[in-house]
Structure formats: C-alpha cells, structure tokens
Write a protein that holds these residues in place. Structure first.
Motif, PDB file in Angstrom:
ATOM      1  N   PHE A  56       0.796  -1.146   0.000  1.00  0.00           N
ATOM      2  CA  PHE A  56      -0.015  -0.070  -0.109  1.00  0.00           C
ATOM      3  C   PHE A  56       0.932   1.300   0.092  1.00  0.00           C
ATOM      4  N   GLU A  57       2.056   1.186   0.741  1.00  0.00           N
ATOM      5  CA  GLU A  57       2.759   2.303   0.889  1.00  0.00           C
ATOM      6  C   GLU A  57       3.469   2.597  -0.489  1.00  0.00           C
ATOM      7  N   GLN A 112       2.200   1.823  -3.479  1.00  0.00           N
ATOM      8  CA  GLN A 112       1.316   2.320  -4.418  1.00  0.00           C
ATOM      9  C   GLN A 112       0.950   3.562  -4.132  1.00  0.00           C
ATOM     10  N   PHE A 113       0.925   3.950  -3.008  1.00  0.00           N
ATOM     11  CA  PHE A 113       0.209   5.418  -2.574  1.00  0.00           C
ATOM     12  C   PHE A 113       1.095   6.392  -2.981  1.00  0.00           C
ATOM     13  N   ALA A 148      -0.088   6.592  -6.509  1.00  0.00           N
ATOM     14  CA  ALA A 148      -1.576   7.285  -6.437  1.00  0.00           C
ATOM     15  C   ALA A 148      -1.396   8.724  -6.227  1.00  0.00           C
ATOM     16  N   VAL A 193      -4.643  -0.203  -2.697  1.00  0.00           N
ATOM     17  CA  VAL A 193      -5.082   1.506  -2.776  1.00  0.00           C
ATOM     18  C   VAL A 193      -6.043   1.579  -3.921  1.00  0.00           C
ATOM     19  N   ASP A 227      -0.440   6.950   6.418  1.00  0.00           N
ATOM     20  CA  ASP A 227      -0.247   7.643   5.251  1.00  0.00           C
ATOM     21  C   ASP A 227      -1.595   8.104   4.665  1.00  0.00           C
ATOM     22  N   LEU A 228      -2.593   7.097   4.836  1.00  0.00           N
ATOM     23  CA  LEU A 228      -3.867   7.735   4.166  1.00  0.00           C
ATOM     24  C   LEU A 228      -4.756   8.424   5.246  1.00  0.00           C
TER      25      LEU A 228
END
Length: 329
Positions: free
Chosen positions: A152-153, A155-156, A159, A188, A222-223
């Motif tokens: 996720f990190e 891909q974020f 993004a 993500v 992060d989100l």
C-alpha cells in the motif's frame, strides 16, 4: 408424598429447563445486540446519525503570514472485539465478513484440543491447543497485513503522483480519485474506489476519506495524513496538486530511511528469530530423541507447572523482544 427419586427427577427436569432457557435468552440477546449494532453502522454510513467519535482535534496552519486553525473529527470511539477483527480482515484483504473465519478458527482449536486430550490425556496440553491455533491465525493475519501495508505504501506514492498530474490536467478531485481506482491495483485502488462509492451514496468527501482512512488504519498512517491534509485544503483553500506532490516526497524519503534502518538492524532481527525459535526446536527434538525423559513434563504435577511457566515465560520473551525490535522514527 413424593419419593426421593421423583424429587430428583423434578429437580433435574427443572435444571434442564432453566439451562435451555438461559442459553436461549443468551442467544436472543446476542442476536438483538448484533442486529442493533448493524442497524447503527448502517445509519452511520448513510449519515442519518452522527458516528461515535472521540473529541475533535484542532490543527494549526500557517498561511500567508497568518496563523489559522481548523478542527477535524477525532478518532472513533473504542470498537468492540468483533469490530476490530472485521477491520483486521478487511486490512488483510479477506473481506469485511469475519464470522466464518472466527468460527473456523474456534472449531479447529476445539477439534485439536479434543484430539490432544485423547492422545496425551493431559488437560493442560488440550487447553493450550486452542490458544496455539488462535495465536497462529493471529500471526498469519498480522503477516498478511504487513505485506499489504508495504504494498500500500509503494502504491500510495504512485497514487498521489497520478492524482497530482490529474489535477494539473484540469480534472476534479473526485475524478482523480476515480482515476486511481481504475488505473492502479489493489489495495490502494480498493480504498479510493470505496471513497468514490461512499461519495456517490451522499457522504461528503471529507467524511468518506476519514472513514476509509479509519478502516485501513492498519495499512499505515499515510492515508489518514492524506485525509487530514485534504480536509484542511478544502476548508482553507490551497493547491491540492502541490500538497500531494510534497506528501509523496515525504513518504518516499521515509521509506528510504526505513530501508536503511532495516539493513542496519538485519543482524539483530536474525538473532531475535533464532533465540525465539531455539526453545521450540529443542523441545521438539527432546521429545523425539528421548520421549521418556520429556514425559515427566506431562505426567507429573511439577512437570505441568514447569511446562506452564516455561510457556508463559516464552510468550513474555517473544513480546519483549518484539517490542525491543521496534524502531520509531
């Protein structure tokens, strides 16, 4: 006058009826509480009632030579155990429904416990088997969450850069979120698709971001930081594209620092794993090589006490070593 056998029969029938009634009432209470919890969650999702949250947070912002402040919603109130399990399943990519998995884990623990009781005849070993199954499933679930958090990190960052380019090209903010959901892979894309879905159902963009950030909290902060930044920018104004690019730069630097720290502490991590695995390996080898010598731990009360103390000390040692291996930066 009733005979003693009839009295005992009546008492037994009354006890059985009371037990069945108590079990039925307990099941009905659990069903009612679960139905009320689902109804409240549905109403919160539709915005009919205010979600249960902690106190609001006041954030300060220095802009154009002036100090401004804004308030954002606080963290959600303490969730129940089943809610936390559902959230962990969602973060691990197993879906929000955790009931079948929990039932399967409990059933496997009971079956293994019954098998251990039949084979060894020791209730302590039988009682430890369900605990072992729960710990093993929890470790597997935590490992899946860690793997998805790393993905996720990575891909974020892409993004945020994709959203920044989309905003500079003239697309609206929600359109950039939909572009992320369409172009990138899970997890993500799933998070941003849920933001778009909640906004389409009538939830404001700020609330949708906050809810998705709270649901995916185990995949990293992060989100949540992104949701707070967007909330501030939407209220006070500003360049969203520049904010996303700066946030992507900060996350990339943090990941680079994390890789350096993992390289420097790799020997310590390897030693930790060896020290944790060594007692289990020695105990297994001892049971294979000289089973009569190890049988003292199962057949005598003193051995049972020592076995329980050893297991408790191993659990405490694992917790302590995992705590010492965490580096906060």
């Amino acid at each position: 006058m009733d005979s003693p056998e009839q009295i005992i029969r009546l008492v037994g029938a009354a006890s059985a009826f009371t037990l069945v009634a108590a079990v039925w009432m307990g099941l009905m209470m659990l069903w009612t509480l679960r139905r009320a919890s689902r109804r409240r969650a549905l109403h919160e999702r539709l915005g009919l009632i205010a979600p249960r949250q902690g106190p609001q947070r006041t954030l300060s912002l220095w802009r154009d030579g002036k100090r401004g402040s804004t308030t954002v919603a606080g963290h959600a109130a303490g969730a129940s155990l089943m809610t936390r399990i559902r959230r962990a399943h969602y973060q691990a990519g197993l879906g929000p429904e955790a009931g079948p998995a929990v039932a399967g884990v409990l059933g496997a623990g009971l079956i293994l416990g019954a098998g251990a009781l039949i084979i060894t005849g020791n209730p302590i070993v039988a009682a430890c088997m369900p605990v072992f199954v729960v710990m093993a499933y929890s470790a597997w679930l935590s490992r899946r969450i860690r793997i998805r958090a790393g993905l996720f990190e990575q891909q974020f960052i892409h993004a945020l850069e994709l959203a920044a380019r989309s905003l500079r090209a003239g697309h609206p903010l929600l359109g950039s979120f939909q572009l992320i959901a369409d172009e990138l892979d899970a997890p993500v894309s799933t998070a941003f698709a849920e933001v778009c879905q909640q906004h389409a159902m009538g939830v404001s963009l700020e609330d949708a971001l906050e809810r998705v950030a709270a649901a995916t909290g185990g995949l990293g902060q992060d989100l949540r930081l992104f949701a707070t930044s967007v909330s501030i920018q939407l209220r006070s104004g500003g360049n969203l594209a520049d904010m996303m690019e700066r946030l992507a730069f900060v996350i990339r630097d943090r990941l680079r620092l994390g890789r350096r720290i993992r390289i420097l502490t790799s020997q310590t991590q390897f030693s930790k794993r060896i020290l944790i695995a060594m007692p289990f390996v020695l105990f297994l080898v001892l049971n294979i090589v000289n089973r009569e010598y190890a049988a003292t731990l199962y057949t005598t009360p003193q051995g049972n006490i020592l076995l329980g103390l050893g297991a408790a000390m191993m659990v405490l040692g694992i917790v302590a070593m995992n705590r010492l291996a965490i580096l906060r930066y």
